[in-house]
Design a protein around this motif. Structure first.
Motif, PDB file in Angstrom:
ATOM      1  N   ALA A  60       0.823  -1.020  -0.327  1.00 29.82           N
ATOM      2  CA  ALA A  60       0.105   0.007  -0.383  1.00 29.82           C
ATOM      3  C   ALA A  60       1.182   1.912  -0.521  1.00 29.82           C
ATOM      4  O   ALA A  60       0.660   1.837  -0.431  1.00 29.82           O
ATOM      5  CB  ALA A  60      -0.908   0.056   0.868  1.00 29.82           C
ATOM      6  N   PRO A  61       1.664   1.403   0.556  1.00 30.76           N
ATOM      7  CA  PRO A  61       3.495   2.565   0.641  1.00 30.76           C
ATOM      8  C   PRO A  61       3.619   2.859  -0.603  1.00 30.76           C
ATOM      9  O   PRO A  61       3.375   3.771  -1.119  1.00 30.76           O
ATOM     10  CB  PRO A  61       3.509   2.350   1.608  1.00 30.76           C
ATOM     11  CG  PRO A  61       3.218   1.767   2.445  1.00 30.76           C
ATOM     12  CD  PRO A  61       2.546   0.038   2.232  1.00 30.76           C
ATOM     13  N   GLY A  62       3.685   1.070  -1.224  1.00 27.94           N
ATOM     14  CA  GLY A  62       4.032   1.632  -2.800  1.00 27.94           C
ATOM     15  C   GLY A  62       3.303   2.008  -3.400  1.00 27.94           C
ATOM     16  O   GLY A  62       3.671   2.477  -4.624  1.00 27.94           O
ATOM     17  N   HIS A 104       5.243  -5.622  -4.379  1.00 27.72           N
ATOM     18  CA  HIS A 104       5.719  -4.416  -5.634  1.00 27.72           C
ATOM     19  C   HIS A 104       4.553  -4.792  -6.796  1.00 27.72           C
ATOM     20  O   HIS A 104       4.242  -3.161  -6.975  1.00 27.72           O
ATOM     21  CB  HIS A 104       6.919  -4.606  -5.309  1.00 27.72           C
ATOM     22  CG  HIS A 104       8.147  -3.224  -4.190  1.00 27.72           C
ATOM     23  ND1 HIS A 104       9.018  -3.930  -3.751  1.00 27.72           N
ATOM     24  CD2 HIS A 104       7.924  -2.176  -4.030  1.00 27.72           C
ATOM     25  CE1 HIS A 104       9.190  -3.227  -3.130  1.00 27.72           C
ATOM     26  NE2 HIS A 104       8.507  -2.434  -2.608  1.00 27.72           N
ATOM     27  N   PRO A 105       4.633  -5.227  -7.179  1.00 26.04           N
ATOM     28  CA  PRO A 105       3.671  -6.106  -8.432  1.00 26.04           C
ATOM     29  C   PRO A 105       2.410  -5.626  -7.785  1.00 26.04           C
ATOM     30  O   PRO A 105       1.961  -4.876  -8.446  1.00 26.04           O
ATOM     31  CB  PRO A 105       3.339  -7.455  -9.290  1.00 26.04           C
ATOM     32  CG  PRO A 105       5.050  -7.578  -8.232  1.00 26.04           C
ATOM     33  CD  PRO A 105       5.419  -6.723  -6.904  1.00 26.04           C
ATOM     34  N   SER A 106       1.864  -5.203  -6.691  1.00 27.28           N
ATOM     35  CA  SER A 106       0.881  -5.488  -5.895  1.00 27.28           C
ATOM     36  C   SER A 106       0.331  -3.841  -5.609  1.00 27.28           C
ATOM     37  O   SER A 106      -0.764  -3.838  -6.172  1.00 27.28           O
ATOM     38  CB  SER A 106       0.500  -6.811  -4.235  1.00 27.28           C
ATOM     39  OG  SER A 106       0.227  -7.633  -3.914  1.00 27.28           O
ATOM     40  N   ALA A 107       1.456  -3.299  -5.530  1.00 24.15           N
ATOM     41  CA  ALA A 107       1.113  -2.131  -5.244  1.00 24.15           C
ATOM     42  C   ALA A 107       1.200  -1.280  -6.761  1.00 24.15           C
ATOM     43  O   ALA A 107       0.281  -0.488  -6.543  1.00 24.15           O
ATOM     44  CB  ALA A 107       2.527  -0.822  -5.465  1.00 24.15           C
ATOM     45  N   ILE A 108       1.358  -1.617  -7.619  1.00 24.06           N
ATOM     46  CA  ILE A 108       1.351  -1.127  -8.666  1.00 24.06           C
ATOM     47  C   ILE A 108       0.005  -1.741  -9.925  1.00 24.06           C
ATOM     48  O   ILE A 108      -1.075  -0.712  -9.632  1.00 24.06           O
ATOM     49  CB  ILE A 108       1.793  -1.879 -10.248  1.00 24.06           C
ATOM     50  CG1 ILE A 108       3.486  -1.308 -10.161  1.00 24.06           C
ATOM     51  CG2 ILE A 108       1.396  -1.792 -11.308  1.00 24.06           C
ATOM     52  CD1 ILE A 108       3.701   0.406 -10.351  1.00 24.06           C
TER      53      ILE A 108
END
Length: 400
Positions: free
Chosen positions: A19-21, A175-179
């Motif tokens: 989420a922060p990403g 990180h993929p989930s952040a996108i």
């Protein structure tokens, strides 16, 4: 110049990475992101890089990556006064991002039902481990569990079927989930442009894990027959295998146009006679004798260092790549030239930019992630709080 998201106010009330990403990606394009942390040690993600087994340095590198450009604020949301401050901020925000457990959101009065009543234009970005419906919706999840293990990736990525399941790297699913969460927020903003109203949008680790392993999960949904992954030495195709060079560094081949490129590879390796070898004459022969061909190519690649093979294979136009280490990535000239690695503002230290670009919209030069509570008073003053009110909040430990 005017940035794409200039004037967009984002409240990042989340922890760790995914989420922060997503909030960091918004900040790359000019959004004003306010990072809310609890009193004391702040976001637990601050100390993730200090856990045993992670690379050691004085820099809190995980925090730098996922919280660049943000303004930091400490707020005790367990106190009604802290919740009141958050509600005031959310009343004028465009986006609110959180990955707090669903029960915690309700307890702290920061669920969508509460905040949307204060601001009908608010886009509420919700991130969870296992989604928001079903018996396991309240189950805690991290990328190692909900993304990597539950999705089948952990089982499928083992080197061969006889070995234990493969362990993921830190943030590999986050990180993929952040996108994905960033994309959901963008859908919410687009819908707001059309309707004038905000909405709740979201993503989850389990959804992203299944999507990442979609090729195999879809195969299972189609009742396909699966074959155990063999050891490297017995892979089905020698021309898509990976090989160790003389200096113990690895590279991987991806030669799919075999009719044209197999003779080229054989020449590069100084093994032209392999082309006329009956065992390797046609693709079907090479598949049938893949183990023998791998052993032969192993011996050839062991004759030179990887840097030599890299030049030879590049000059020949073959599709391959080095199996890079993080240290290789840190000095990757193509990544620098392509703008994947960029320097922090007024610093020589590099970081990884978000994997998105818009022509004519250069990203914000990344600023260092905030110290705990670094911008608390600044944000409060912008929200209309006077000096006496801020002092009162401090005295009541609302601001840590």
């Amino acid at each position: 110049m005017t940035r794409l998201f200039e004037g967009l106010r984002v409240i990042d009330c989340s922890s760790f990475i995914a989420a922060p990403g997503a909030a960091a990606v918004l900040s790359d394009f000019g959004a004003d992101v306010i990072k809310i942390e609890p009193p004391g040690a702040g976001d637990a993600g601050r100390n993730l890089s200090r856990l045993p087994g992670n690379p050691k340095t004085d820099q809190t590198y995980g925090w730098l990556l996922d919280n660049r450009n943000k303004r930091g604020m400490v707020l005790d949301l367990a106190l009604p006064e802290g919740q009141a401050v958050l509600h005031r901020l959310a009343g004028t925000a465009d986006v609110f991002i959180t990955n707090y457990p669903l029960a915690v959101r309700k307890k702290l009065n920061l669920g969508y039902e509460t905040l949307s009543k204060l601001n009908e234009r608010l886009v509420y970005g919700s991130f969870t481990g296992y989604g928001e419906r079903g018996a396991e919706a309240s189950k805690p999840g991290f990328d190692m569990t909900a993304y990597w293990a539950r999705s089948g990736l952990m089982d499928g990525c083992r080197p061969d079927a006889s070995l234990p399941p493969a362990r993921a790297l830190v943030g590999m699913g986050d990180h993929p989930s952040a996108i994905s969460l960033f994309g959901a927020v963008m859908l919410g903003l687009y819908q707001r442009e059309r309707t004038g109203r905000g909405s709740q949008v979201g993503s989850s680790l389990i959804a992203n894990g299944f999507w990442a392993n979609g090729f195999n999960v879809q195969a299972a949904l189609c009742d396909a027959t699966f074959y155990p992954r063999p050891p490297r030495e017995k892979l089905f195709n020698a021309l898509t295998a990976y090989y160790k060079c003389r200096d113990d560094k690895w590279l991987i081949l991806t030669i799919l146009n075999e009719e044209r490129q197999w003779p080229v590879l054989a020449k590069c390796l100084g093994r032209e006679a392999l082309v006329s070898d009956p065992r390797f004459l046609k693709q079907a022969d090479r598949f049938k004798h893949a183990g023998e061909l791998i052993a032969t190519l192993d011996a050839a690649f062991a004759e030179r260092d990887r840097s030599e093979w890299r030049q030879i294979l590049t000059d020949a136009g073959l599709v391959f790549e080095i199996v890079a280490s993080p240290q290789d990535c840190a000095v990757d000239q193509q990544a620098i030239d392509a703008g994947v690695l960029v320097p922090f503002e007024n610093d020589t230290l590099m970081t990884i930019t978000s994997p998105l670009h818009v022509d004519g919209q250069p990203k914000v030069a990344p600023r260092k992630a905030p110290a705990i509570g670094q911008h608390t008073e600044e944000v409060l003053r912008e929200a209309g709080y006077g000096a006496d009110e801020i002092a009162q909040l401090r005295a009541g430990k609302v601001l840590g």
